[in-house]
Design an enzyme around this catalytic site. Structure first.
Site, PDB file in Angstrom:
ATOM      1  N   ALA A 131      41.725   9.538  50.020  1.00  0.00           N
ATOM      2  CA  ALA A 131      41.534  10.526  48.950  1.00  0.00           C
ATOM      3  C   ALA A 131      42.809  11.342  48.697  1.00  0.00           C
ATOM      4  O   ALA A 131      43.217  11.527  47.544  1.00  0.00           O
ATOM      5  CB  ALA A 131      40.375  11.447  49.309  1.00  0.00           C
ATOM      6  N   HIS A 139      19.806  11.859  26.604  1.00  0.00           N
ATOM      7  CA  HIS A 139      20.688  11.124  25.700  1.00  0.00           C
ATOM      8  C   HIS A 139      21.368  12.108  24.759  1.00  0.00           C
ATOM      9  O   HIS A 139      20.709  13.005  24.235  1.00  0.00           O
ATOM     10  CB  HIS A 139      19.884  10.118  24.880  1.00  0.00           C
ATOM     11  CG  HIS A 139      20.730   9.397  23.865  1.00  0.00           C
ATOM     12  ND1 HIS A 139      21.584   8.383  24.224  1.00  0.00           N
ATOM     13  CD2 HIS A 139      20.859   9.586  22.526  1.00  0.00           C
ATOM     14  CE1 HIS A 139      22.212   7.956  23.135  1.00  0.00           C
ATOM     15  NE2 HIS A 139      21.790   8.662  22.091  1.00  0.00           N
ATOM     16  N   GLU A 191      49.212   1.501  51.060  1.00  0.00           N
ATOM     17  CA  GLU A 191      47.964   1.540  51.834  1.00  0.00           C
ATOM     18  C   GLU A 191      47.855   0.268  52.676  1.00  0.00           C
ATOM     19  O   GLU A 191      48.033  -0.841  52.174  1.00  0.00           O
ATOM     20  CB  GLU A 191      46.761   1.664  50.871  1.00  0.00           C
ATOM     21  CG  GLU A 191      45.403   1.362  51.472  1.00  0.00           C
ATOM     22  CD  GLU A 191      45.036   2.229  52.676  1.00  0.00           C
ATOM     23  OE1 GLU A 191      45.254   3.450  52.631  1.00  0.00           O
ATOM     24  OE2 GLU A 191      44.545   1.661  53.680  1.00  0.00           O
ATOM     25  N   GLY A 216      39.389  31.367  53.580  1.00  0.00           N
ATOM     26  CA  GLY A 216      39.179  30.147  52.782  1.00  0.00           C
ATOM     27  C   GLY A 216      39.708  28.896  53.466  1.00  0.00           C
ATOM     28  O   GLY A 216      39.367  27.784  53.059  1.00  0.00           O
ATOM     29  N   CYS A 250      40.745  24.232  52.920  1.00  0.00           N
ATOM     30  CA  CYS A 250      40.142  23.814  51.653  1.00  0.00           C
ATOM     31  C   CYS A 250      40.653  24.667  50.495  1.00  0.00           C
ATOM     32  O   CYS A 250      41.161  24.153  49.504  1.00  0.00           O
ATOM     33  CB  CYS A 250      38.626  23.928  51.786  1.00  0.00           C
ATOM     34  SG  CYS A 250      37.756  23.598  50.278  1.00  0.00           S
TER      35      CYS A 250
HETATM   36  P1  FAD Z   1      39.518  24.735  57.711  1.00  0.00           P
HETATM   37  O1  FAD Z   1      39.297  24.797  56.270  1.00  0.00           O
HETATM   38  O2  FAD Z   1      40.708  24.009  58.211  1.00  0.00           O
HETATM   39  O3  FAD Z   1      39.585  26.248  58.210  1.00  0.00           O
HETATM   40  C1  FAD Z   1      39.861  26.573  59.541  1.00  0.00           C
HETATM   41  C2  FAD Z   1      40.455  27.967  59.615  1.00  0.00           C
HETATM   42  O4  FAD Z   1      40.540  28.360  60.984  1.00  0.00           O
HETATM   43  C3  FAD Z   1      41.892  28.025  59.086  1.00  0.00           C
HETATM   44  O5  FAD Z   1      41.984  29.013  58.088  1.00  0.00           O
HETATM   45  C4  FAD Z   1      42.745  28.395  60.307  1.00  0.00           C
HETATM   46  O6  FAD Z   1      43.811  29.259  59.986  1.00  0.00           O
HETATM   47  C5  FAD Z   1      41.730  29.112  61.200  1.00  0.00           C
HETATM   48  N1  FAD Z   1      42.054  29.050  62.629  1.00  0.00           N
HETATM   49  C6  FAD Z   1      42.407  27.957  63.346  1.00  0.00           C
HETATM   50  N2  FAD Z   1      42.569  28.272  64.643  1.00  0.00           N
HETATM   51  C7  FAD Z   1      42.330  29.607  64.744  1.00  0.00           C
HETATM   52  C8  FAD Z   1      42.344  30.519  65.830  1.00  0.00           C
HETATM   53  N3  FAD Z   1      42.575  30.137  67.088  1.00  0.00           N
HETATM   54  N4  FAD Z   1      42.078  31.826  65.581  1.00  0.00           N
HETATM   55  C9  FAD Z   1      41.804  32.244  64.324  1.00  0.00           C
HETATM   56  N5  FAD Z   1      41.762  31.411  63.256  1.00  0.00           N
HETATM   57  C10 FAD Z   1      42.008  30.106  63.468  1.00  0.00           C
HETATM   58  N6  FAD Z   1      37.338  18.247  51.305  1.00  0.00           N
HETATM   59  C11 FAD Z   1      36.388  18.138  50.361  1.00  0.00           C
HETATM   60  O7  FAD Z   1      35.200  18.215  50.686  1.00  0.00           O
HETATM   61  N7  FAD Z   1      36.710  17.956  49.038  1.00  0.00           N
HETATM   62  C12 FAD Z   1      37.996  17.855  48.634  1.00  0.00           C
HETATM   63  O8  FAD Z   1      38.265  17.688  47.448  1.00  0.00           O
HETATM   64  C13 FAD Z   1      39.025  17.959  49.617  1.00  0.00           C
HETATM   65  N8  FAD Z   1      40.310  17.874  49.251  1.00  0.00           N
HETATM   66  C14 FAD Z   1      41.284  17.995  50.205  1.00  0.00           C
HETATM   67  C15 FAD Z   1      42.605  17.894  49.821  1.00  0.00           C
HETATM   68  C16 FAD Z   1      43.611  18.027  50.759  1.00  0.00           C
HETATM   69  C17 FAD Z   1      45.044  17.924  50.324  1.00  0.00           C
HETATM   70  C18 FAD Z   1      43.273  18.272  52.131  1.00  0.00           C
HETATM   71  C19 FAD Z   1      44.350  18.438  53.170  1.00  0.00           C
HETATM   72  C20 FAD Z   1      41.957  18.373  52.522  1.00  0.00           C
HETATM   73  C21 FAD Z   1      40.940  18.224  51.569  1.00  0.00           C
HETATM   74  N9  FAD Z   1      39.602  18.303  51.927  1.00  0.00           N
HETATM   75  C22 FAD Z   1      38.643  18.161  50.975  1.00  0.00           C
HETATM   76  C23 FAD Z   1      39.175  18.528  53.328  1.00  0.00           C
HETATM   77  C24 FAD Z   1      38.768  19.995  53.542  1.00  0.00           C
HETATM   78  O9  FAD Z   1      39.857  20.831  53.208  1.00  0.00           O
HETATM   79  C25 FAD Z   1      38.350  20.215  54.986  1.00  0.00           C
HETATM   80  O10 FAD Z   1      37.370  19.267  55.347  1.00  0.00           O
HETATM   81  C26 FAD Z   1      37.780  21.612  55.154  1.00  0.00           C
HETATM   82  O11 FAD Z   1      38.730  22.595  54.833  1.00  0.00           O
HETATM   83  C27 FAD Z   1      37.307  21.831  56.593  1.00  0.00           C
HETATM   84  O12 FAD Z   1      36.781  23.108  56.699  1.00  0.00           O
HETATM   85  P2  FAD Z   1      36.753  23.885  58.089  1.00  0.00           P
HETATM   86  O13 FAD Z   1      36.080  25.187  57.815  1.00  0.00           O
HETATM   87  O14 FAD Z   1      36.208  23.023  59.142  1.00  0.00           O
HETATM   88  O15 FAD Z   1      38.279  24.134  58.494  1.00  0.00           O
END
Ligand code: FAD
Length: 501
Positions: free
Chosen positions: A218, A479, A238, A71, A74
């Protein structure tokens, strides 16, 4: 009809095609005998896990390597835990205002923060289990550990000192991003010293008495809403003139007003100049224009600063190029400079949103497995903030449309007179539509109010389908709904809003 391309266009197409990396046929022919999988996805966030499932649906043998939790950011540290926390605060505030709707509550209403966080944790774990279930259902092998490249077809995965080698025909890099501590003069510490990141905020074990939240994007505004809601005295700092500066500025102004009403001390156009350690916390020097003030807090929460997870993976060693903010993709097909390796989501250092990561994952996988060169579509990316009131936006802001040379027409309508909004007791906010005056095309839709993060998708569809103002006006809105205010905003762009006072 004959489609004639100009000489210049043909040349640029040739340049684009010859710049595209190609897979060496020798390597391609080795595929079936020597590979553990058709595709290895590195990272199981919303980019990686969605890519892995789609690849399996298309018949590929898929391995997903994850070093921490299914997961990703996110589900474990971002979107989901923050929304669970917001939901608790919102429910408490609804209860506090219940008397307005005739609800009688005897006694005081307060938050049990421990229970609130236990609920959050249960939701995270259930969702995490859901991804595990989907992996099993789609026969995706989940390998735990940190992946590092040996060559363009081989990775070494390490967990607790044990190493194993895996080979695949193709890879999707979906390693996401992590929090970093941006430098603030004098602010030297971690969680134990009262310097928090968003990771600390979603796993907090207490409510700090006083907080300074740095960054009105955000993340900063959502945590301001949460922690002020549970009793912290929050100052939000900000640098830009309005909160959520990526959004239409009218939304940022309105959100600032609403958070202010909820007790957050909002400081825009302000800088955190330095911090000094004092007993029990930090003395923060904040400069707003020429005014300098010192604010003492227990916790400084850094609401800005993330870094792509590229370290220690030997990416450049195998030819994957990096740029300042992450992995470089050659274009919106999401291929990297190594032809059998694609990159999606936060790790590319482009748009950092979960739904964009998922969209990119799907595009990349179809390109890899079906030999396509489809491009990800970024014209209509919804951007949402889950404070109360919520904020949602898609397409061009008024300012962006003007900068791009459009002759712009604006329509605006407020939730105040709307029957459903009045019945629900959620009358704050408005809808703003940005329209190209020449052809009537909808260029952007921007909203602040209750449930707008669910309502924005009519704007997404409108932009994707290049809908005009007239076609949207002809789309009947039920509505009584809050969505009628969107229709009202379209009508207002023609100067014909029915309910405008
Ligand atoms: P990630 O979710 O970061 O997943 C990457 C995964 O790769 C991680 O689990 C990590 O452990 C793994 N990994 C990394 N390197 C390696 C490796 N070498 N070998 C094996 N595994 C590895 N976005 C929204 O759209 N809506 C929201 O409401 C929202 N709220 C947010 C609130 C907060 C507080 C934060 C911090 C972020 C929020 N985001 C939101 C942004 C969103 O979380 C990210 O844009 C999203 O998680 C990116 O997805 P991803 O799959 O690219 O990477």
């Amino acid at each position: 009809m004959v489609n004639v391309l100009s000489h210049g266009k043909i040349e640029s197409l040739i340049r684009e095609i010859s710049a595209r990396p190609v897979i060496d046929p020798k390597e391609e022919s080795m595929a079936n005998e020597n590979f553990d999988a058709d595709l290895i996805v590195i990272g199981a966030g919303p980019g990686g896990y969605v890519a892995a499932i789609r690849a399996a649906q298309l018949g590929a043998k898929v391995i997903c390597v994850e070093k921490e939790y299914l997961g990703g950011t996110c589900l474990n540290w971002g979107c989901i835990p923050s929304k669970a926390m917001i939901a608790s605060v919102e429910r408490m505030q609804d209860a506090k205002h219940g008397a307005d709707l005739g609800v009688v509550i005897d006694g005081t209403i307060s938050m049990d923060f421990k229970k609130m966080m236990e609920r959050k944790e249960k939701i995270v774990q259930t969702q995490r289990g859901g991804v595990g279930y989907l992996f099993k259902k789609n026969k995706i092998e989940h390998v735990e550990g940190f992946a590092k490249f040996v060559d363009v077809h081989t990775i070494e995965v390490e967990k607790d000192g044990n190493k194993k080698t895996l080979r695949a025909k193709n890879f999707v890099l979906a390693m996401g991003s992590s929090v970093i501590h941006i430098p603030v003069p004098g602010l030297d510490g971690r969680r134990a010293e009262g310097v928090w990141t968003s990771d600390d905020a979603v796993t907090a074990d207490h409510v700090p008495g006083r907080m300074l939240i740095l960054g009105g994007g955000a993340v900063g505004v959502e945590f301001s809403y949460v922690f002020s809601g549970v009793g912290s005295e929050v100052t939000l700092v900000e640098m830009m003139p309005t909160l959520i500066p990526m959004f239409d500025e009218e939304l940022g102004k309105e959100l600032g007003k609403q958070l202010g009403r909820n007790g957050v001390k909002v400081k825009t156009g302000a800088a955190l100049e330095k911090c000094e350690k004092v007993a029990g916390g930090w003395k923060c020097t904040v400069k707003t224009g020429s005014q300098v003030e010192e604010i003492e807090v227990d916790v400084v929460l850094l609401g800005v600063g993330r870094k792509a997870n590229t370290d220690g993976m030997n990416l450049e060693g195998i030819g994957v190029k990096l740029h300042r903010r992450g992995v470089e993709v050659i274009d919106d097909t999401l291929q990297t400079h190594v032809p059998n390796i694609y990159a999606i989501g936060d790790v590319t250092g482009r748009i950092q949103l979960a739904h964009v990561a998922s969209h990119e994952g799907i595009i990349a996988v179809h390109n890899i497995l079906e030999g396509k060169a489809e491009k990800a579509q970024y014209k209509a990316v919804p951007n949402c903030v889950y404070t109360v009131p919520e904020v949602a936006s898609v397409g061009l802001t008024e300012e962006q449309a003007k900068t791009q040379g459009y002759d712009v027409k604006i329509g605006k309508a407020t939730f105040r007179p709307n029957g459903k909004a009045m019945a629900a007791g959620h009358q704050d906010g408005f809808v703003k539509v940005v329209v190209d005056a020449k052809y009537g095309e909808i260029l952007g839709l921007h909203m602040i109010g209750s449930h707008v993060t669910d309502m924005i998708h009519e704007g997404v569809a409108a932009l994707n389908l290049e809908a005009t103002l007239d076609s949207m006006i002809m789309s009947i809105h039920a509505h009584p709904t809050m969505a009628e205010v969107v229709l009202e905003a379209y009508e207002d762009a023609h100067g014909l809003a029915i309910h405008k006072a």
